[in-house]
Design an enzyme around this catalytic site. Structure first.
Site, PDB file in Angstrom:
ATOM      1  N   ARG A   1       0.826  -1.204   0.000  1.00 41.93           N
ATOM      2  CA  ARG A   1       0.000   0.000   0.000  1.00 41.93           C
ATOM      3  C   ARG A   1       0.863   1.258   0.000  1.00 41.93           C
ATOM      4  O   ARG A   1       0.503   2.249  -0.632  1.00 41.93           O
ATOM      5  CB  ARG A   1      -0.957  -0.006   1.187  1.00 41.93           C
ATOM      6  CG  ARG A   1      -1.997   1.084   1.069  1.00 41.93           C
ATOM      7  CD  ARG A   1      -3.157   0.884   1.986  1.00 41.93           C
ATOM      8  NE  ARG A   1      -4.379   1.247   1.287  1.00 41.93           N
ATOM      9  CZ  ARG A   1      -5.580   0.970   1.726  1.00 41.93           C
ATOM     10  NH1 ARG A   1      -5.748   0.294   2.849  1.00 41.93           N
ATOM     11  NH2 ARG A   1      -6.639   1.351   1.048  1.00 41.93           N
TER      12      ARG A   1
ATOM     13  N   HIS B   1     -10.870   0.122   0.060  1.00 46.33           N
ATOM     14  CA  HIS B   1     -11.327   0.621   1.350  1.00 46.33           C
ATOM     15  C   HIS B   1     -10.077   0.929   2.177  1.00 46.33           C
ATOM     16  O   HIS B   1      -8.997   0.402   1.895  1.00 46.33           O
ATOM     17  CB  HIS B   1     -12.171  -0.473   2.029  1.00 46.33           C
ATOM     18  CG  HIS B   1     -12.893  -0.015   3.240  1.00 46.33           C
ATOM     19  ND1 HIS B   1     -12.298   0.041   4.478  1.00 46.33           N
ATOM     20  CD2 HIS B   1     -14.169   0.415   3.412  1.00 46.33           C
ATOM     21  CE1 HIS B   1     -13.173   0.479   5.365  1.00 46.33           C
ATOM     22  NE2 HIS B   1     -14.320   0.718   4.747  1.00 46.33           N
ATOM     23  N   TYR B   2     -10.201   1.741   3.206  1.00 48.50           N
ATOM     24  CA  TYR B   2      -9.024   2.069   4.014  1.00 48.50           C
ATOM     25  C   TYR B   2      -8.557   0.911   4.889  1.00 48.50           C
ATOM     26  O   TYR B   2      -7.433   0.917   5.392  1.00 48.50           O
ATOM     27  CB  TYR B   2      -9.271   3.313   4.877  1.00 48.50           C
ATOM     28  CG  TYR B   2     -10.297   3.131   5.969  1.00 48.50           C
ATOM     29  CD1 TYR B   2      -9.929   2.633   7.216  1.00 48.50           C
ATOM     30  CD2 TYR B   2     -11.631   3.463   5.748  1.00 48.50           C
ATOM     31  CE1 TYR B   2     -10.870   2.466   8.216  1.00 48.50           C
ATOM     32  CE2 TYR B   2     -12.581   3.300   6.749  1.00 48.50           C
ATOM     33  CZ  TYR B   2     -12.196   2.807   7.978  1.00 48.50           C
ATOM     34  OH  TYR B   2     -13.131   2.638   8.967  1.00 48.50           O
ATOM     35  N   ARG B   3      -9.376  -0.116   5.059  1.00 51.00           N
ATOM     36  CA  ARG B   3      -8.993  -1.238   5.914  1.00 51.00           C
ATOM     37  C   ARG B   3      -8.089  -2.221   5.187  1.00 51.00           C
ATOM     38  O   ARG B   3      -7.994  -2.218   3.964  1.00 51.00           O
ATOM     39  CB  ARG B   3     -10.236  -1.956   6.431  1.00 51.00           C
ATOM     40  CG  ARG B   3     -10.988  -1.113   7.426  1.00 51.00           C
ATOM     41  CD  ARG B   3     -12.018  -1.909   8.170  1.00 51.00           C
ATOM     42  NE  ARG B   3     -12.557  -1.092   9.245  1.00 51.00           N
ATOM     43  CZ  ARG B   3     -13.836  -0.979   9.507  1.00 51.00           C
ATOM     44  NH1 ARG B   3     -14.731  -1.633   8.790  1.00 51.00           N
ATOM     45  NH2 ARG B   3     -14.233  -0.220  10.502  1.00 51.00           N
TER      46      ARG B   3
END
Length: 181
Positions: A113, A128-130
């Site tokens: 990431r 998604h941020y997760r």
């Protein structure tokens, strides 16, 4: 085809090193699974062209590993830019998962990431941020149930698609051996 906001996007990158400020992405692959970890589709496996000046920044481990796997030769022969790799990957993902719904999934996925954020922000923004980071489960298992780790081994080819397949298989293993699901 099964387009769903419950599908999971698995990604793996191979890079010229570990520092996103200094190194580049040289290969990427994606797989989409359903929420039960069944593989629905494999995305494009892309060797991304990088100039010799970028390949020269690889340390001994990267040079040896990526040369032995044939990746360095594929990168040199590739005509695909980072932007083209993003476009190809997003075209695939949009068939399976709506934007912003899937956590980013993989092994030590925080590192991938970081590279996406630096070099491919359009692709990074699709997730998604997760996170679903298989290496977190591995580290907890190593501390809490170390005997379980003897039952699973990886080949570690350091090719993006192979690494994703291994990550999915590893999470399937932990699901049964640790979570008993």
């Amino acid at each position: 085809m099964s387009f769903s906001d419950q599908n999971l996007i698995w990604i793996d990158l191979e890079m010229t090193g570990l520092d996103p400020e200094m190194h580049k992405i040289i290969e990427m692959a994606t797989i989409v699974t359903d929420s039960e970890l069944n593989i629905l589709a494999e995305g494009p496996v892309i060797a991304i062209h990088q100039p010799e000046s970028e390949l020269a920044k690889m340390d001994e481990w990267c040079t040896t590993t990526h040369t032995a796997s044939g990746l360095v030769a594929r990168v040199r022969q590739s005509q695909v830019s980072e932007e083209e790799a993003i476009d190809q990957t997003l075209a695939f993902l949009k068939q399976w998962v709506p934007e912003g719904k899937s956590p980013i999934c993989g092994n030590s996925i925080g590192q991938d990431r970081r590279f996406l954020y630096k070099h491919m922000p359009r692709l990074e923004a699709y997730f998604h941020y997760r996170y679903i980071d298989v290496s977190t489960i591995k580290e907890l298992t190593r501390r809490w149930q170390p005997e379980v780790l003897k039952e699973f081994s990886k080949t570690g080819s350091h090719l993006a698609l192979d690494d994703i397949r291994e990550s999915i298989a590893e999470l399937q293993f932990y699901r049964k051996a640790v979570f008993k699901i």
